[in-house]
Design a protein around this motif. Structure first.
Motif, PDB file in Angstrom:
ATOM      1  N   VAL A  53     -46.318 -37.080-126.473  1.00  0.00           N
ATOM      2  CA  VAL A  53     -47.439 -37.026-127.415  1.00  0.00           C
ATOM      3  C   VAL A  53     -47.192 -35.914-128.420  1.00  0.00           C
ATOM      4  N   ASP A  54     -47.953 -35.947-129.506  1.00  0.00           N
ATOM      5  CA  ASP A  54     -47.866 -34.877-130.498  1.00  0.00           C
ATOM      6  C   ASP A  54     -48.587 -33.648-129.974  1.00  0.00           C
ATOM      7  N   GLY A  55     -47.918 -32.521-129.957  1.00  0.00           N
ATOM      8  CA  GLY A  55     -48.508 -31.269-129.510  1.00  0.00           C
ATOM      9  C   GLY A  55     -48.449 -30.236-130.610  1.00  0.00           C
ATOM     10  N   PRO A  56     -48.831 -28.996-130.310  1.00  0.00           N
ATOM     11  CA  PRO A  56     -48.782 -27.936-131.309  1.00  0.00           C
ATOM     12  C   PRO A  56     -47.355 -27.719-131.802  1.00  0.00           C
ATOM     13  N   THR A  57     -47.243 -27.441-133.064  1.00  0.00           N
ATOM     14  CA  THR A  57     -45.938 -27.079-133.604  1.00  0.00           C
ATOM     15  C   THR A  57     -45.687 -25.603-133.348  1.00  0.00           C
ATOM     16  N   PHE A  58     -44.463 -25.201-133.256  1.00  0.00           N
ATOM     17  CA  PHE A  58     -44.140 -23.814-132.967  1.00  0.00           C
ATOM     18  C   PHE A  58     -44.405 -22.945-134.180  1.00  0.00           C
ATOM     19  N   PRO A  59     -44.776 -21.635-134.012  1.00  0.00           N
ATOM     20  CA  PRO A  59     -44.882 -20.982-132.711  1.00  0.00           C
ATOM     21  C   PRO A  59     -46.085 -21.493-131.928  1.00  0.00           C
ATOM     22  N   LEU A  60     -45.926 -21.608-130.602  1.00  0.00           N
ATOM     23  CA  LEU A  60     -46.930 -22.241-129.769  1.00  0.00           C
ATOM     24  C   LEU A  60     -48.231 -21.455-129.748  1.00  0.00           C
ATOM     25  N   TYR A  61     -48.139 -20.123-129.754  1.00  0.00           N
ATOM     26  CA  TYR A  61     -49.326 -19.280-129.717  1.00  0.00           C
ATOM     27  C   TYR A  61     -49.481 -18.589-131.055  1.00  0.00           C
ATOM     28  N   GLY A  62     -50.739 -18.441-131.484  1.00  0.00           N
ATOM     29  CA  GLY A  62     -50.965 -17.785-132.766  1.00  0.00           C
ATOM     30  C   GLY A  62     -51.346 -18.804-133.810  1.00  0.00           C
ATOM     31  N   SER A  63     -51.062 -18.520-135.065  1.00  0.00           N
ATOM     32  CA  SER A  63     -51.564 -19.334-136.163  1.00  0.00           C
ATOM     33  C   SER A  63     -50.546 -20.329-136.684  1.00  0.00           C
ATOM     34  N   GLY A  64     -49.428 -20.467-136.005  1.00  0.00           N
ATOM     35  CA  GLY A  64     -48.373 -21.301-136.551  1.00  0.00           C
ATOM     36  C   GLY A  64     -48.608 -22.787-136.426  1.00  0.00           C
ATOM     37  N   GLY A  65     -49.460 -23.241-135.513  1.00  0.00           N
ATOM     38  CA  GLY A  65     -49.672 -24.665-135.352  1.00  0.00           C
ATOM     39  C   GLY A  65     -50.790 -24.940-134.378  1.00  0.00           C
ATOM     40  N   SER A  66     -51.354 -26.145-134.465  1.00  0.00           N
ATOM     41  CA  SER A  66     -52.487 -26.495-133.610  1.00  0.00           C
ATOM     42  C   SER A  66     -52.305 -27.896-133.067  1.00  0.00           C
ATOM     43  N   LEU A  67     -52.832 -28.112-131.871  1.00  0.00           N
ATOM     44  CA  LEU A  67     -52.819 -29.424-131.254  1.00  0.00           C
ATOM     45  C   LEU A  67     -53.707 -30.362-132.063  1.00  0.00           C
ATOM     46  N   THR A  68     -53.191 -31.526-132.402  1.00  0.00           N
ATOM     47  CA  THR A  68     -53.959 -32.492-133.201  1.00  0.00           C
ATOM     48  C   THR A  68     -54.168 -33.812-132.475  1.00  0.00           C
ATOM     49  N   ASP A  69     -53.692 -33.922-131.234  1.00  0.00           N
ATOM     50  CA  ASP A  69     -53.879 -35.143-130.459  1.00  0.00           C
ATOM     51  C   ASP A  69     -55.212 -35.048-129.714  1.00  0.00           C
ATOM     52  N   GLU A  70     -56.203 -35.844-130.163  1.00  0.00           N
ATOM     53  CA  GLU A  70     -57.550 -35.751-129.589  1.00  0.00           C
ATOM     54  C   GLU A  70     -57.583 -36.190-128.135  1.00  0.00           C
ATOM     55  N   ASP A  71     -56.784 -37.209-127.786  1.00  0.00           N
ATOM     56  CA  ASP A  71     -56.755 -37.676-126.401  1.00  0.00           C
ATOM     57  C   ASP A  71     -56.231 -36.584-125.470  1.00  0.00           C
ATOM     58  N   LEU A  72     -55.175 -35.900-125.892  1.00  0.00           N
ATOM     59  CA  LEU A  72     -54.607 -34.837-125.068  1.00  0.00           C
ATOM     60  C   LEU A  72     -55.599 -33.686-124.926  1.00  0.00           C
ATOM     61  N   ALA A  73     -56.242 -33.300-126.026  1.00  0.00           N
ATOM     62  CA  ALA A  73     -57.231 -32.221-125.960  1.00  0.00           C
ATOM     63  C   ALA A  73     -58.387 -32.601-125.042  1.00  0.00           C
ATOM     64  N   THR A  74     -58.827 -33.863-125.118  1.00  0.00           N
ATOM     65  CA  THR A  74     -59.904 -34.335-124.251  1.00  0.00           C
ATOM     66  C   THR A  74     -59.502 -34.258-122.790  1.00  0.00           C
ATOM     67  N   ASN A  75     -58.281 -34.699-122.480  1.00  0.00           N
ATOM     68  CA  ASN A  75     -57.816 -34.672-121.090  1.00  0.00           C
ATOM     69  C   ASN A  75     -57.688 -33.257-120.555  1.00  0.00           C
ATOM     70  N   LEU A  76     -57.225 -32.331-121.394  1.00  0.00           N
ATOM     71  CA  LEU A  76     -57.108 -30.941-120.963  1.00  0.00           C
ATOM     72  C   LEU A  76     -58.482 -30.351-120.642  1.00  0.00           C
ATOM     73  N   LEU A  77     -59.460 -30.629-121.509  1.00  0.00           N
ATOM     74  CA  LEU A  77     -60.810 -30.099-121.288  1.00  0.00           C
ATOM     75  C   LEU A  77     -61.471 -30.760-120.080  1.00  0.00           C
ATOM     76  N   ALA A  78     -61.332 -32.082-119.950  1.00  0.00           N
ATOM     77  CA  ALA A  78     -61.930 -32.774-118.811  1.00  0.00           C
ATOM     78  C   ALA A  78     -61.335 -32.269-117.503  1.00  0.00           C
ATOM     79  N   ALA A  79     -60.022 -32.038-117.487  1.00  0.00           N
ATOM     80  CA  ALA A  79     -59.376 -31.515-116.278  1.00  0.00           C
ATOM     81  C   ALA A  79     -59.940 -30.144-115.919  1.00  0.00           C
TER      82      ALA A  79
END
Length: 343
Positions: free
Chosen positions: A19-45
């Motif tokens: 799936v599409d995930g955050p672009t590097f750098p992984l932490y900080g302001s360099g990129g953000s997760l844009t896959d709504e399904d993945l974000a939903t699954n992480l929060l639900a978990a």
């Protein structure tokens, strides 16, 4: 993440899909997760994991892991003390809503406080062009109907204020946490809607408690008294509705045939526009086998009613592009004749 690539596992963690995930750098302001399904699954978990860790000792059906629902300083998901995933703000907002619904549907009593997404979207669509002023849900649960109308109001770019009430304090707090992240003014209060003075509203959307019997009789607009919770809820909502306003209800089918409500139903037919009545088979109310209806009432002169009784394909029929919903929408604001719908 494996070898610098993001993957999403199925529920049994037996397979992985890239799936599409955050672009590097992984932490900080360099990129953000844009896959709504993945974000939903992480929060639900997270919701399930934190709830389960506290549930056994508390001895209750569900526990709200509040920290999962609140907005962090930076938009994202805190996976652990030293692991934070930045998430696009709009994606995170939608993912929180969806994760909360998934979590509640998975709990024994949680289904009483959420509505299925297809129902919420249908309700918002039936609101039509009446969006504006105050939108009220006196029995809001986790806010499913309100959030669907929020999205519609954003599309129409109209000024709207959203107000909700729920009798369960934790449920109201969860809805309020979601509401604070919505782009339009939203107020969710812990209160019993049967006991408070509801604000005047241009739009009312709600699914009152099923099978509730009131301890004290409620006097209906036609002068009759009832302890039927759904009938009293419809009555309270119509009292709050402004002239020209619209109310959209998801109710048990009993409202349409209980003999004790005959005079009240006749009163509604004589005094307001009972515009749409769509019968749904079992399955539309989470956690029950009860049949239900979508009912639309306009605070306007009486007129013809769109009627439909849907079958096994009800979800497709009331999808935003579904035939039954499109026909109902055309009747509401296009002035079409009475229709007996898909059986």
């Amino acid at each position: 993440m494996i070898d610098g690539r993001w993957y999403q596992a199925d529920r049994s963690v037996r397979s992985l899909e890239p799936v599409d995930g955050p672009t590097f750098p992984l932490y900080g302001s360099g990129g953000s997760l844009t896959d709504e399904d993945l974000a939903t699954n992480l929060l639900a978990a997270q919701l399930w994991q934190e709830s389960r860790s506290r549930q056994a000792s508390a001895g209750v059906d569900y526990i709200w892991p509040d920290n999962v629902l609140y907005e962090p300083a930076l938009p994202g998901i805190q996976l652990s003390d030293d692991e934070f995933v930045p998430v696009d703000h709009e994606v995170l907002r939608r993912a929180r809503r969806r994760a909360l619904v998934e979590y509640m549907l998975g709990e024994r009593s949680g289904g009483f406080y959420v509505s299925q997404p297809v129902i919420a979207e249908a309700v918002a669509t039936l609101v039509g062009d009446r969006v504006g002023g105050t939108v009220l849900d006196p029995f809001c649960g986790t806010g499913s109907f309100l959030w669907a109308v929020v999205d519609r109001a954003k599309q129409l770019d109209v000024p709207v204020e959203f107000v909700g009430y729920d009798v369960d304090q934790k449920v109201a707090e969860a809805a309020a946490a979601i509401g604070r992240q919505e782009p339009l003014l939203t107020t969710i209060e812990h209160a019993n809607a049967y006991d408070v003075e509801l604000p005047r509203a241009r739009v009312v959307v709600t699914a009152p408690p099923l099978g509730l019997r009131l301890q004290a009789p409620h006097v209906l607009l036609n002068g009759n008294s009832t302890t039927d919770g759904e009938a009293a809820a419809v009555d309270l909502c119509l009292r709050a509705l402004e002239p020209g306003g619209r109310a959209v209800f998801h109710l048990g089918t009993g409202f349409t045939f209980k003999q004790a409500l005959d005079r009240y139903r006749q009163y509604l037919a004589d005094e307001v526009r009972v515009a749409v009545l769509v019968g749904l088979p079992s399955g539309a109310f989470p956690g029950t086998t009860m049949r239900s209806i979508l009912l639309v009432i306009d605070r306007a002169e009486p007129g013809e009613t769109f009627l439909a009784q849907l079958g096994e394909d009800w979800e497709a029929q009331i999808d935003v592009e579904g035939a039954a919903l499109l026909a109902a929408r055309e009747h509401l604001d296009g002035g079409g004749p009475t229709i007996v719908g898909h059986a």
